[in-house]
Design a protein around this motif. Structure first.
Motif, short mmCIF file in Angstrom:
data_model
loop_
_atom_site.label_atom_id
_atom_site.label_comp_id
_atom_site.label_asym_id
_atom_site.label_seq_id
_atom_site.Cartn_x
_atom_site.Cartn_y
_atom_site.Cartn_z
N SER A 151 -1.89 1.65 6.15
CA SER A 151 -1.33 0.32 6.33
C SER A 151 -1.41 -0.14 7.77
O SER A 151 -1.76 -1.30 8.06
N ALA B 191 0.84 -1.21 0.00
CA ALA B 191 0.00 0.00 0.00
C ALA B 191 0.87 1.25 0.00
O ALA B 191 0.56 2.25 -0.67
N SER C 292 -10.59 -5.21 -2.11
CA SER C 292 -10.08 -6.12 -1.08
C SER C 292 -10.84 -5.95 0.23
O SER C 292 -11.18 -6.93 0.91
N ILE D 97 -3.86 -6.17 0.60
CA ILE D 97 -3.74 -4.71 0.55
C ILE D 97 -2.30 -4.29 0.82
O ILE D 97 -1.71 -3.47 0.11
N HIS E 156 -7.66 -1.53 -3.26
CA HIS E 156 -7.87 -1.58 -1.82
C HIS E 156 -9.36 -1.68 -1.50
O HIS E 156 -9.77 -2.42 -0.59
#
Length: 474
Positions: A160, A131, A415, A453, A412
């Motif tokens: 993150s 990420a 996910s 991610i 993202h």
């Protein structure tokens, strides 16, 4: 993630291609300093400390000077890629840059870098997670203050860390459930099902907040395509000019002046908005104007925000009937796109407000997203500032703070959505009293989606797709 020792050395131009005062050529790899020393005349780079800068010349094997340069060395693991890195600052002539790079390619084992390979090596060597690596590309592409803040926050690991915390909480429970499986015959329960239910619901609340931030995050990252639409002569072009503070569009009392779309971009509170003025929406026999009307309708479907301008003067003078008005509004609302209804020529409002025949219009205003303007009075800066604030409010950007965690990346978002669906399955399994092995499967599915991610779960296809979108040399 453990340090990866790549055996080869890569090279590329890291500054934009083209002529400039300075260009920067970057090398990365175990032998980057060694290969540079082959062509560098100055201090012995192999004997110098990391993060030091050295003046000298780059020469070919015939000892011909290619350029006077400044060389900066970064020794492993204290570099962007965690490998040995050399940055050669040379004069920005494309001819010189080409000769320097070609000299390395022809006369040493150095190869040309692939798109995004420097950042990919940094990721694979544990400099940052996936990420954060994607945030590098976002940071390179920023074109507004807000997108800069979001990219910096993600690069520094704000997003993150939140994902990793959620994943760790789930992982702890998975470990307990799988421990139960080792003692299956003894009928023990290490993972309390009630606590797991509460944890899953708490994590889903966080995930849903992140999912709901995507619309704003995507708008901040990519800008907000905003279509100014309405009937002919409603004041669309005047409104565009007022927002841009320049005479961008031709303004005329003649209906149908705008026959194609006109667009320009401005920043409102650090967020980029691309305003698109379109042809007036009406039935017409003019072939050219009708093409403009169709393009206007198409632009509306592609917009993230619609400013739909309503001419209060026409509404009052033409005594617009309720049915006709709501047919017009319905057409806009059915697009299911954020819409702000701009009630232009506000000096007619008192006449409408005091006329009982327009009581239906008053009722509509109370339940709709509207703002009054006097767009033909472009000197009223306060009026336009109110409109800008209302625009921010409609896209929910008025509450955006630099420290907010926003989802800006479609990968993202997908996910997170898939992880949320897997957690739905976990809750259903808990409710139905499923065994630990089935619970573990659903929890591991959620873990995989969250891990994808940050790159804790990844494959070559995903990595190739992500880093392939980077520029060469980044």
């Amino acid at each position: 993630m453990k340090f990866t020792d790549f055996s080869d050395t890569i090279i590329a131009l890291s500054t934009p291609a083209g002529r400039g005062a300075i260009a920067l050529v970057r090398l990365s790899g175990k032998d980057a300093i060694l290969h540079t020393q082959t062509f560098f005349r100055g201090k012995n780079l192999l004997e110098q400390k990391t993060h030091t800068v050295h003046f000298g010349t780059i020469r070919n094997l015939e000892n011909e000077i290619l350029d006077e340069v400044v060389v900066t060395i970064f020794k492993t693991p204290n570099s962007f890629t965690k490998e040995n890195v050399v940055e050669i600052s040379c004069h920005g002539s494309p001819f010189i840059v080409k000769r320097i790079i070609q000299n390395f390619l022809d006369n040493s084992p150095v190869r040309y870098a692939k798109a995004g390979e420097f950042t990919q090596r940094a990721f694979l060597n544990g400099r940052f997670d996936l990420a954060q690596a994607e945030a590098v590309a976002d940071l390179i592409a920023v074109d507004s203050a807000a997108s800069h803040k979001v990219a910096i926050s993600q690069l520094r690991g704000g997003f993150s860390s939140q994902i990793k915390e959620l994943r760790q909480q789930l992982l702890d429970f998975v470990s307990l459930i799988e421990l139960e499986l080792d003692f299956g015959e003894e009928d023990v329960e290490f993972a309390e099902r009630e606590k797991l239910t509460q944890l899953v619901k708490t994590i889903q609340t966080v995930i849903e907040q992140l999912l709901s931030s995507f619309e704003l995050g995507n708008a901040i990252k990519n800008g907000v395509p905003t279509v100014i639409a309405g009937k002919p002569n409603a004041g669309k072009s005047t409104l565009l000019n007022a927002l841009l503070n320049e005479e961008k569009a031709i303004v005329s009392e003649i209906a149908g002046t705008t026959r194609d779309f006109i667009e320009d971009e401005i920043s409102i509170e650090g967020i980029a908005f691309r305003f698109i003025d379109t042809a007036g929406l009406r039935q017409t026999d003019d072939k050219v104007e009708s093409i403009g009307v169709e393009r206007a309708r198409k632009k509306m479907t592609e917009a993230s925000l619609i400013l739909y301008v309503i001419d209060l003067a026409e509404l009052f003078n033409q005594n617009t009937n309720k049915k006709e008005f709501f047919e017009e509004i319905k057409e806009v609302e059915e697009l299911n796109i954020n819409t702000l209804f701009v009630l232009n020529k506000a000096d007619f409002w008192d006449k409408i407000n005091n006329n009982s025949e327009f009581s239906w219009f008053n009722d509509w205003i109370k339940n709709s997203n509207t703002i009054f303007t006097q767009a033909n009075n472009t000197t009223d800066k306060e009026d336009i500032e109110k409109l800008k604030y209302k625009i921010l409010e409609v896209i929910q950007a008025d509450n955006f703070n630099a420290g907010d965690t926003l989802v800006t990346n479609t990968r993202h978002y997908e996910s997170l959505r898939n992880a949320n669906l897997a957690l739905d399955d976990v809750l259903n399994a808990l409710e139905m009293g499923f065994t630990g092995d089935l619970l573990s499967l659903d929890l591991r599915t959620a873990l995989e989606h969250l891990g994808s991610i940050t790159g804790e779960v990844s494959n070559d296809e995903i990595l190739g797709n992500i880093f392939g979108k980077f520029c060469i040399g980044k």
